[in-house]
Design an enzyme around this catalytic site. Structure first.
Site, PDB file in Angstrom:
ATOM      1  N   GLY A   3       0.844  -1.192   0.000  1.00 55.35           N
ATOM      2  CA  GLY A   3       0.000   0.000   0.000  1.00 55.35           C
ATOM      3  C   GLY A   3       0.875   1.236   0.000  1.00 55.35           C
ATOM      4  O   GLY A   3       1.385   1.634   1.043  1.00 55.35           O
ATOM      5  N   GLY A   5       0.192   4.482  -0.849  1.00 52.49           N
ATOM      6  CA  GLY A   5      -0.492   5.768  -0.933  1.00 52.49           C
ATOM      7  C   GLY A   5       0.307   6.829  -0.204  1.00 52.49           C
ATOM      8  O   GLY A   5       1.501   6.673   0.076  1.00 52.49           O
ATOM      9  N   ARG A   6      -0.360   7.918   0.167  1.00 53.43           N
ATOM     10  CA  ARG A   6       0.351   9.039   0.802  1.00 53.43           C
ATOM     11  C   ARG A   6       1.024   8.636   2.102  1.00 53.43           C
ATOM     12  O   ARG A   6       2.144   9.066   2.391  1.00 53.43           O
ATOM     13  CB  ARG A   6      -0.639  10.191   1.059  1.00 53.43           C
ATOM     14  CG  ARG A   6      -1.105  10.878  -0.206  1.00 53.43           C
ATOM     15  CD  ARG A   6      -2.287  11.786   0.053  1.00 53.43           C
ATOM     16  NE  ARG A   6      -3.445  11.036   0.557  1.00 53.43           N
ATOM     17  CZ  ARG A   6      -4.666  11.527   0.631  1.00 53.43           C
ATOM     18  NH1 ARG A   6      -4.912  12.757   0.236  1.00 53.43           N
ATOM     19  NH2 ARG A   6      -5.658  10.796   1.107  1.00 53.43           N
ATOM     20  N   ASP A  26       2.245  -2.481  -4.515  1.00 53.96           N
ATOM     21  CA  ASP A  26       0.994  -1.734  -4.606  1.00 53.96           C
ATOM     22  C   ASP A  26       0.288  -2.169  -5.886  1.00 53.96           C
ATOM     23  O   ASP A  26       0.918  -2.711  -6.802  1.00 53.96           O
ATOM     24  CB  ASP A  26       1.286  -0.227  -4.647  1.00 53.96           C
ATOM     25  CG  ASP A  26       0.036   0.624  -4.476  1.00 53.96           C
ATOM     26  OD1 ASP A  26      -0.262   1.020  -3.335  1.00 53.96           O
ATOM     27  OD2 ASP A  26      -0.638   0.888  -5.485  1.00 53.96           O
ATOM     28  N   ASN A  90      -6.504   2.416   9.305  1.00 59.52           N
ATOM     29  CA  ASN A  90      -7.556   2.760  10.261  1.00 59.52           C
ATOM     30  C   ASN A  90      -8.607   1.660  10.303  1.00 59.52           C
ATOM     31  O   ASN A  90      -9.729   1.814   9.834  1.00 59.52           O
ATOM     32  CB  ASN A  90      -8.200   4.098   9.885  1.00 59.52           C
ATOM     33  CG  ASN A  90      -7.281   5.266  10.165  1.00 59.52           C
ATOM     34  OD1 ASN A  90      -6.557   5.277  11.151  1.00 59.52           O
ATOM     35  ND2 ASN A  90      -7.298   6.261   9.283  1.00 59.52           N
ATOM     36  N   SER A 116      -0.704   8.151  13.179  1.00 59.26           N
ATOM     37  CA  SER A 116      -1.126   9.537  12.994  1.00 59.26           C
ATOM     38  C   SER A 116       0.071  10.368  12.556  1.00 59.26           C
ATOM     39  O   SER A 116       1.182  10.178  13.021  1.00 59.26           O
ATOM     40  CB  SER A 116      -1.703  10.106  14.297  1.00 59.26           C
ATOM     41  OG  SER A 116      -2.153  11.439  14.108  1.00 59.26           O
ATOM     42  N   LYS A 184      -6.236   4.957  18.567  1.00 63.72           N
ATOM     43  CA  LYS A 184      -6.289   5.797  17.364  1.00 63.72           C
ATOM     44  C   LYS A 184      -7.724   6.229  17.066  1.00 63.72           C
ATOM     45  O   LYS A 184      -7.977   7.351  16.626  1.00 63.72           O
ATOM     46  CB  LYS A 184      -5.708   5.036  16.171  1.00 63.72           C
ATOM     47  CG  LYS A 184      -5.745   5.803  14.833  1.00 63.72           C
ATOM     48  CD  LYS A 184      -4.993   7.115  14.897  1.00 63.72           C
ATOM     49  CE  LYS A 184      -4.609   7.643  13.531  1.00 63.72           C
ATOM     50  NZ  LYS A 184      -5.674   7.739  12.540  1.00 63.72           N
ATOM     51  N   ASN A 188      -8.959  10.082  16.787  1.00 58.78           N
ATOM     52  CA  ASN A 188      -9.629  10.685  15.644  1.00 58.78           C
ATOM     53  C   ASN A 188     -10.964  11.313  16.029  1.00 58.78           C
ATOM     54  O   ASN A 188     -11.375  12.318  15.458  1.00 58.78           O
ATOM     55  CB  ASN A 188      -9.821   9.652  14.537  1.00 58.78           C
ATOM     56  CG  ASN A 188      -8.545   9.422  13.750  1.00 58.78           C
ATOM     57  OD1 ASN A 188      -7.452   9.629  14.271  1.00 58.78           O
ATOM     58  ND2 ASN A 188      -8.668   9.002  12.513  1.00 58.78           N
ATOM     59  N   GLU A 191     -10.029  14.547  17.380  1.00 59.00           N
ATOM     60  CA  GLU A 191      -9.640  15.375  16.229  1.00 59.00           C
ATOM     61  C   GLU A 191     -10.867  16.014  15.575  1.00 59.00           C
ATOM     62  O   GLU A 191     -10.867  17.200  15.239  1.00 59.00           O
ATOM     63  CB  GLU A 191      -8.887  14.500  15.232  1.00 59.00           C
ATOM     64  CG  GLU A 191      -8.499  15.163  13.924  1.00 59.00           C
ATOM     65  CD  GLU A 191      -7.923  14.139  12.970  1.00 59.00           C
ATOM     66  OE1 GLU A 191      -8.511  13.945  11.883  1.00 59.00           O
ATOM     67  OE2 GLU A 191      -6.886  13.522  13.309  1.00 59.00           O
TER      68      GLU A 191
END
Length: 313
Positions: A3, A5-6, A26, A90, A116, A184, A188, A191
């Site tokens: 994976g 991604g960002r 990926d 997540n 995070s 977590k 969130n 958050e």
């Protein structure tokens, strides 16, 4: 790393900065190609990915929650006894114990890490909330220390002396399987509430021109002011100030705010435990409202006012 991604790609990059190399995979060949150009080891599929890891293998998956089960199922057929799978996405904490039990039948370790730091984790480091078995997590210390912000990222809390604890580096073994994702999840939810409070306060300033007073507030300047010495200074406020500096009216942003599973799960946990969570639940519902999910209810309200009082809307 599975994976890219960002978050996944930047975790690989931060590990590389600490001389920890990664095999990467990926669905996107371009994502693999990019990291391979930066020094990571490319793989073409999961069997190829596993074959390029040295034993005992550590596999970190950073995929959408909907893909976690399928990814783990496929990996369980390829990995060996003593290998470890880390789920850094997540995921729902209740799923973690099920996955850990299933993997244990193959002798494969499972660790859940709530991660995070967002897109800035590469430079700032990641806050890592960890669930699993202590002896397994202890073996991951080099990875965890490399990814975390480090003791010097903030001043030590008054009264803290001696050897810094895990949490002071920016990672913490929170408990057994699922504990990392539980922490977590609550993170969130908080958050959501913090973001909503900042947004609502600034919205009152924005609406002040319509009120019966002489004030005309410069919202970008107020956020700059609050960043310096105020009780509410925070990274979220820093990011808000940056956005307003770039675009004072924020017109390129949608007013429809999405939500991911953690906010909903945090409210569910509050319901299960009987703990009042006024701010967390209100922040979640405000996101629902931003997507016009209250449109029918509002029409019902208008209809009732019309019927009992003749109010036209």
């Amino acid at each position: 790393m599975i994976g890219l991604g960002r978050m996944g790609a930047n975790i690989v990059r931060r590990l590389s900065q600490h001389e920890i190399s990664s095999v990467v995979y990926d669905h996107s060949p371009e994502a693999i190609k990019q990291l391979a150009a930066e020094g990571s080891i490319a793989s073409s599929n999961l069997p190829d990915f596993v074959s390029k890891l040295t034993t005992p293998r550590t596999v970190w998956i950073m995929v959408p929650s909907s893909e976690v089960n399928a990814t783990i199922d496929e990996l369980s057929k390829l990995l060996s006894r003593g290998d470890t799978i880390i789920d850094g996405g997540n995921s729902y904490y209740k799923d973690d114990s099920v996955r850990a039990t299933k993997l244990a039948t193959h002798g494969i370790n499972f660790v859940d890490i709530g991660t995070s730091g967002g897109v800035h984790g590469l430079t700032r480091g990641y806050s890592l909330m960890i669930g699993g078995e202590k002896e397994v997590i202890n073996k991951l210390e080099p990875i965890l220390k490399a990814l975390s912000p480090g003791v010097d990222s903030v001043e030590r809390t008054v009264g803290r002396t001696g050897v810094p604890s895990q949490s002071e580096y920016g990672y913490l073994h929170c408990g057994p399987h699922g504990a990392g994702h539980f922490v977590k999840m609550i993170h969130n939810g908080i958050e959501y509430g913090m973001m909503a409070a900042i947004a609502e306060g600034l919205a009152i300033f924005e609406a002040a021109d319509d009120m019966a007073h002489p004030y005309q507030f410069d919202i970008p300047e107020i956020t700059q002011l609050w960043r310096r010495g105020s009780v509410i200074e925070s990274w979220l406020l820093d990011l808000t100030a940056q956005s307003l500096q770039e675009s004072p009216q924020l017109l390129e942003y949608s007013s429809s705010v999405s939500d991911s599973g953690e906010g909903r799960w945090a409210v569910e946990a509050a319901l299960e435990s009987g703990v009042p969570a006024y701010v967390l639940s209100a922040a979640l519902y405000s996101r629902f409202a931003s997507r016009d999910n209250d449109e029918f209810a509002n029409r019902v309200l208008s209809a009732m006012r019309s019927k009992f009082g003749g109010h036209k809307a």
